[in-house]
Structure formats: structure tokens, C-alpha cells
Design an enzyme around this catalytic site. Structure first.
Site, mmCIF file in Angstrom:
data_model
loop_
_atom_site.group_PDB
_atom_site.id
_atom_site.type_symbol
_atom_site.label_atom_id
_atom_site.label_comp_id
_atom_site.label_asym_id
_atom_site.label_seq_id
_atom_site.Cartn_x
_atom_site.Cartn_y
_atom_site.Cartn_z
ATOM 1 N N HIS A 233 -3.279 -35.009 -21.463
ATOM 2 C CA HIS A 233 -2.737 -33.724 -21.262
ATOM 3 C C HIS A 233 -0.957 -34.104 -20.672
ATOM 4 C CE1 HIS A 233 -2.250 -29.888 -19.671
ATOM 5 N NE2 HIS A 233 -2.862 -29.936 -18.376
ATOM 6 N N LYS A 266 -4.876 -42.827 -31.464
ATOM 7 C CA LYS A 266 -4.380 -41.599 -31.025
ATOM 8 C C LYS A 266 -2.774 -41.613 -30.757
ATOM 9 C CE LYS A 266 -7.240 -38.024 -30.709
ATOM 10 N NZ LYS A 266 -8.095 -37.619 -29.688
ATOM 11 N N MET A 268 0.619 -40.194 -29.330
ATOM 12 C CA MET A 268 0.769 -39.287 -28.248
ATOM 13 C C MET A 268 1.859 -38.257 -28.730
ATOM 14 S SD MET A 268 -1.176 -40.039 -25.718
ATOM 15 C CE MET A 268 -2.545 -40.446 -26.328
ATOM 16 N N GLY A 269 1.704 -36.877 -28.228
ATOM 17 C CA GLY A 269 2.728 -36.206 -28.166
ATOM 18 C C GLY A 269 2.375 -35.432 -29.590
ATOM 19 N N PHE A 270 1.388 -35.767 -30.410
ATOM 20 C CA PHE A 270 0.862 -34.899 -31.655
ATOM 21 C C PHE A 270 -0.561 -34.364 -31.160
ATOM 22 C CE2 PHE A 270 3.999 -37.542 -33.564
ATOM 23 C CZ PHE A 270 4.549 -36.938 -34.525
ATOM 24 N N HIS A 272 -2.981 -30.791 -30.853
ATOM 25 C CA HIS A 272 -3.306 -29.732 -29.667
ATOM 26 C C HIS A 272 -4.704 -28.814 -30.003
ATOM 27 C CE1 HIS A 272 -2.603 -26.456 -26.882
ATOM 28 N NE2 HIS A 272 -1.449 -27.207 -26.421
ATOM 29 N N ASP A 323 5.294 -32.129 -25.598
ATOM 30 C CA ASP A 323 5.712 -33.538 -25.035
ATOM 31 C C ASP A 323 6.278 -34.319 -26.004
ATOM 32 O OD1 ASP A 323 4.214 -33.176 -22.592
ATOM 33 O OD2 ASP A 323 2.229 -33.339 -23.540
ATOM 34 N N ARG A 367 -19.240 -22.221 -12.652
ATOM 35 C CA ARG A 367 -20.310 -22.946 -12.657
ATOM 36 C C ARG A 367 -21.156 -22.875 -13.952
ATOM 37 N NH1 ARG A 367 -24.667 -26.283 -13.285
ATOM 38 N NH2 ARG A 367 -25.625 -26.877 -11.257
HETATM 39 N N1 COA Z 1 -3.185 -38.880 -33.266
HETATM 40 C C1 COA Z 1 -4.035 -39.040 -33.970
HETATM 41 N N2 COA Z 1 -5.002 -38.293 -34.501
HETATM 42 C C2 COA Z 1 -5.056 -37.164 -33.791
HETATM 43 C C3 COA Z 1 -4.303 -36.628 -32.750
HETATM 44 C C4 COA Z 1 -3.174 -37.478 -32.556
HETATM 45 N N3 COA Z 1 -2.434 -37.432 -31.496
HETATM 46 N N4 COA Z 1 -4.611 -35.457 -32.242
HETATM 47 C C5 COA Z 1 -5.822 -35.130 -32.951
HETATM 48 N N5 COA Z 1 -6.083 -36.275 -33.899
HETATM 49 C C6 COA Z 1 -7.005 -36.048 -34.742
HETATM 50 C C7 COA Z 1 -8.600 -36.469 -34.260
HETATM 51 O O1 COA Z 1 -8.654 -37.925 -34.147
HETATM 52 C C8 COA Z 1 -9.305 -35.609 -34.931
HETATM 53 O O2 COA Z 1 -9.692 -36.508 -36.144
HETATM 54 P P1 COA Z 1 -11.062 -36.795 -36.700
HETATM 55 O O3 COA Z 1 -11.700 -35.293 -37.025
HETATM 56 O O4 COA Z 1 -10.850 -37.506 -37.845
HETATM 57 O O5 COA Z 1 -12.225 -37.127 -35.643
HETATM 58 C C9 COA Z 1 -8.688 -34.546 -35.457
HETATM 59 O O6 COA Z 1 -7.544 -34.956 -35.356
HETATM 60 C C10 COA Z 1 -9.002 -33.291 -34.464
HETATM 61 O O7 COA Z 1 -8.700 -33.649 -33.091
HETATM 62 P P2 COA Z 1 -9.361 -33.606 -32.040
HETATM 63 O O8 COA Z 1 -9.624 -34.802 -31.186
HETATM 64 O O9 COA Z 1 -10.712 -32.486 -32.187
HETATM 65 O O10 COA Z 1 -8.603 -32.672 -30.710
HETATM 66 P P3 COA Z 1 -8.822 -32.319 -29.375
HETATM 67 O O11 COA Z 1 -8.685 -30.711 -29.322
HETATM 68 O O12 COA Z 1 -10.044 -32.843 -28.801
HETATM 69 O O13 COA Z 1 -7.543 -32.842 -28.432
HETATM 70 C C11 COA Z 1 -5.528 -33.467 -27.747
HETATM 71 C C12 COA Z 1 -6.359 -32.398 -28.522
HETATM 72 C C13 COA Z 1 -4.165 -32.755 -27.525
HETATM 73 C C14 COA Z 1 -6.134 -34.099 -26.675
HETATM 74 C C15 COA Z 1 -5.178 -34.579 -28.971
HETATM 75 O O14 COA Z 1 -4.585 -33.965 -30.258
HETATM 76 C C16 COA Z 1 -4.569 -35.669 -28.335
HETATM 77 O O15 COA Z 1 -5.230 -36.490 -27.776
HETATM 78 N N6 COA Z 1 -3.091 -35.784 -28.680
HETATM 79 C C17 COA Z 1 -2.335 -36.858 -28.081
HETATM 80 C C18 COA Z 1 -2.197 -36.686 -26.601
HETATM 81 C C19 COA Z 1 -1.106 -35.521 -26.514
HETATM 82 O O16 COA Z 1 -0.024 -35.476 -27.219
HETATM 83 N N7 COA Z 1 -1.386 -34.572 -25.536
HETATM 84 C C20 COA Z 1 -0.509 -33.715 -24.922
HETATM 85 C C21 COA Z 1 -1.333 -32.180 -25.541
HETATM 86 S S1 COA Z 1 -0.160 -30.897 -25.232
#
Ligand code: COA
Length: 387
Positions: A233, A266, A268-270, A272, A323, A367
Site C-alpha cells: 500500500h 513484485k 514496487m510502484g506497479f 493496482h 507511488d 463483520r
Molecule cells: N510486479 C510484478 N507483478 C505484478 C505486480 C507488480 N507490481 N502487480 C501485479 N502483478 C502481477 C501479479 O503477480 C499477478 O500475476 P499472476 O496472475 O501471474 O499471479 C497479476 O499481476 C495480477 O495481480 P494481483 O496480484 O492479482 O494484484 P492485486 O490486486 O492482488 O494486488 C497490488 C495489487 C497493488 C498489491 C499489486 O499490484 C502489488 O503488489 N504492487 C506492488 C506494490 C505497490 O506498488 N503498491 C501500491 C499500490 S497503489
């Protein structure tokens, strides 16, 4: 001892059950605060596109909008700002608490503690009628808490807030002892507006869950800070800059990204949960990050930015979130990396408060249910007969 705490029967197979892991797609309530439309990459606060607010309003106007549902007139803004400026001081006791925290603790721990202390000092804790005023007090005092921690962690003296300055200028002065060029102040102010609100994200939902138990606005805000700290987050803005520093050379960025994806890292910064074709806030923040690069001559970070974005989008069609540009922008403004997420707190406290007040106005305790996938029912044997 500790290995018995882990349930050996636990099987994580939510896809086989009626479970929306991470509440994906679940609509849990209505809100009048903001709306994200992923199909058009748009975000509105109380009806206004966030890009227009960021370009044309100061953060104080946006705070007023989120709490009053309308943009202020000049007279309303003047009265609102007067109250905010008059309430920036924190108590000697709270300042001392921040000073006494371990120097190495993360600033998010400091701000979480500082806001908790603000709650303990307010005799109106349970009174919901005064929540709007408490929100304003937090808006005014949280920057002071963050800046105090900034100074103490560097072994420097606290700089008291300056009521002649607006919020962005005052924050720079409290951290650095001086106000930077207007374009730097504007870029910072823009980031606060872009970070102010984003519907039912994890930290806002956390604040609403806490508010739904009829707990108080300070407790809910402390919970929001805890949720925001995580790198999935708000903590991502810090991780973005650590990643860029690790890469350090634009020529290495493409290969770094390909290796990261190969290793299922993963980045970071990519990505959503809601936006799948790009984050509505990114073009505006990228523009201001570029202005910081132009002002400081640090084009390297924007070159790394472009190379990482290009490689990620072409390999996975995953786009940057807010981010991604905010991280290098704050770095080029001169902030220490572990203060990037506290700055996010300073902005998001406006959205959190709007949601907490909305939750209290039409409350039902939150809840949800869970699918049980643990051991089947069994019965307790006497201590000396257990296997
Ligand atoms: N880097 C690499 N792969 C990513 C990715 C990232 N930042 N974000 C998503 N993916 C991939 C996932 O691994 C998944 O791949 P798969 O289907 O092969 O398993 C696919 O994209 C779908 O993503 P998912 O994990 O379902 O997204 P989510 O909705 O559960 O999580 C985030 C959303 C934001 C938590 C996630 O994109 C993330 O961890 N991003 C990096 C942290 C970040 O920048 N957070 C700030 C958010 S504003």
C-alpha cells in the site's frame, strides 16, 4: 512450542470456496467521498476530477472539499486556513514522546504513536459531534509530528510551525529550516492532493472497520496509519526509490526489470487492484516529478522511470501507480526515503476522516464471514492422554 501455533491442517485454497480473496470486486458500502472509474482511468473527489483539483487548487482547498462537499469560497478558505494554522502546535509531552522514540524506528511508527498520543490528550474522544474539529486538529498537527521526528532522527532541533505559511511551505520549513523554490512547493502540494483520497483502499477500509465499532476517530486513524505502512500500500513509494537507487543507471533498468519479472519479483510502484489500464493520478504526478528533475538536474531518475515503465508495460501490461512517480519526486525534493509514507499520511488523513465521519453517520458494524477450512470437530483429551 512455536511450531504448534501453525495449524498443520491449514490449506489455502480459496478459489475452491465461495471466497473473494482480498475482497476483490466486493462492493461493501456506498460513499459520497470519491469515485474511481477504472475503464476511463478517472478519479473524482466529490465530483471534481483529481487532476483539476491538483492543478488548480491548493491542498487546503481539497481538504475543505472532502469534509464539506463543496470547494470553499475565498472567505471560507481564509477561515478554514486560519483555524488550521492556529492549531499546528503539539504539546510538550507529545514532542517529548517523539523525541524519546528509538532513533532507528521507522517514521511511520513515530507518527502512529504521535497520533495515538493526540487521541489520549483529547477529552472529547467519544464525542462524535466534534469529529470534524478533531479531523482539522489532526490535519494541522500531523505535519508537525512528522517534521519533529524528521529533525530528531537527524539529531537536529525541532522547528516550530509557522502560522504565516501555508501547509506545504510550513512543512518544508519545519523539516529543512527553509522554503524551497515555488515549483518545488507546488509539486509537493500537488502530491498531497493526489494522495488525499482513493475510495475503499486498504487503509481507508481499515479506518471504516474501526469506526464501525463506534470507536473514535483517533483510533481509526491510527489503524489507517498501520495499514498504510505496508509496502503493498503506501509503503510502496519508499520501495520505489530504494529500487531506483539499486538500479542507479538508466542503461541497466530494462535488464533489471526483465530479471525481476523472470524471478517473479513484485515490482514496487506497479499494478493496482482497481486500475488495470493505468492510474488516473500518474500523468499529473509524473509531470511534477519531471519538473523536479529539471529543477535539480537529476534526469537519471526519470530515465530509469521511463525504461522500467516501458519494459513492464510491454512485458506484462502492468502500469505504474501513483507511488512510482511520487517516490523519485520526494527524493528530488530532498526528503529522506523513509519519510515518503508519512507524507502520504499527512495527505490521506483528509480522506480517512471524511470516511470515518461518513461511516459514523450511517453505521452498521462491519463483520464479514469466513469459510472455515481447519480441522473437523474433535474433543479435548486430558493432558496426560494427548499424543
Ligand atoms: N510486479 C510484478 N507483478 C505484478 C505486480 C507488480 N507490481 N502487480 C501485479 N502483478 C502481477 C501479479 O503477480 C499477478 O500475476 P499472476 O496472475 O501471474 O499471479 C497479476 O499481476 C495480477 O495481480 P494481483 O496480484 O492479482 O494484484 P492485486 O490486486 O492482488 O494486488 C497490488 C495489487 C497493488 C498489491 C499489486 O499490484 C502489488 O503488489 N504492487 C506492488 C506494490 C505497490 O506498488 N503498491 C501500491 C499500490 S497503489
Amino acid at each position: 512450542m512455536s511450531d504448534r501455533i501453525v495449524n498443520p491442517d491449514y490449506v489455502a485454497e480459496p478459489e475452491k470456496m465461495n471466497v473473494k480473496k482480498g475482497l476483490e470486486g466486493a462492493v461493501v458500502d456506498t460513499t459520497t467521498v470519491s469515485k474511481v472509474t477504472p475503464e476511463t482511468n478517472s478519479l473524482i473527489y466529490k465530483g471534481y476530477p483529481v487532476q483539476e483539483l491538483a492543478e488548480q487548487c491548493r491542498f487546503e482547498e481539497v481538504a475543505y472539499l472532502l469534509w464539506n462537499s463543496e470547494l470553499p469560497t475565498a472567505a471560507q478558505l481564509a477561515a478554514f486556513e486560519k483555524e488550521e494554522r492556529q492549531n499546528r502546535d503539539i504539546s510538550k509531552a507529545n514532542l517529548e514522546v517523539i523525541r524519546l522514540l528509538p532513533k532507528k524506528c521507522h517514521p511511520m511508527d513515530s507518527i502512529r504513536t504521535g497520533v495515538s498520543f493526540l487521541g489520549s490528550e483529547d477529552p472529547r474522544t467519544w464525542d462524535k459531534q466534534s469529529n470534524a474539529n478533531k479531523a482539522l486538529l489532526m490535519l494541522a498537527k500531523i505535519p508537525t509530528l512528522i517534521a519533529a521526528d524528521y529533525r530528531f532522527k537527524k539529531g537536529l532541533d525541532f522547528i516550530a510551525p509557522d502560522p504565516t505559511l501555508n501547509m506545504a511551505e510550513n512543512f518544508f520549513k519545519m523539516c529543512f529550516g527553509k522554503i524551497p523554490a515555488p515549483e518545488v512547493v507546488k509539486a509537493f502540494d500537488v502530491s498531497l492532493t493526489l494522495y488525499a483520497e482513493h475510495s475503499f483502499n486498504a487503509s481507508t477500509f481499515a479506518t471504516r472497520v474501526i469506526a464501525s465499532t463506534e470507536s473514535d476517530i483517533y483510533s481509526a486513524t491510527v489503524g489507517g496509519i498501520g495499514a498504510l505502512k505496508g509496502p503493498l500500500h503506501g509503503g510502496a513509494n519508499e520501495q520505489v526509490m530504494h529500487m531506483m537507487l539499486e538500479i542507479n543507471d538508466p542503461a541497466k533498468a530494462e535488464q533489471w526489470m526483465l530479471d525481476a519479472l523472470k524471478n517473479k519479483r513484485k515490482v514496487m510502484g506497479f499494478g493496482h487492484r482497481v486500475y488495470k489500464y493505468g492510474d488516473s493520478r500518474v500523468p499529473t504526478m509524473k509531470k511534477y516529478a519531471q519538473k523536479m528533475a529539471d529543477a535539480t538536474g537529476q534526469q537519471k531518475w526519470m530515465q530509469i522511470y521511463d525504461a522500467l515503465e516501458k519494459t513492464m508495460v510491454s512485458a506484462k501490461k502492468i502500469y505504474p501507480n501513483l507511488d512510482f512517480p511520487a517516490g523519485p519526486a520526494y527524493y528530488m525534493m530532498g526528503f529522506e526515503i523513509d519519510f515518503f509514507t508519512p507524507i502520504f499520511v499527512m495527505a490521506r488523513t483528509t480522506g480517512w476522516s471524511a470516511h470515518i465521519i461518513e461511516q459514523h453517520q450511517n453505521n452498521r458494524i462491519i463483520r464479514p464471514l469466513s469459510e472455515y477450512n481447519g480441522a473437523t470437530e474433535r474433543h479435548v483429551r486430558p493432558l496426560n492422554e494427548r499424543p
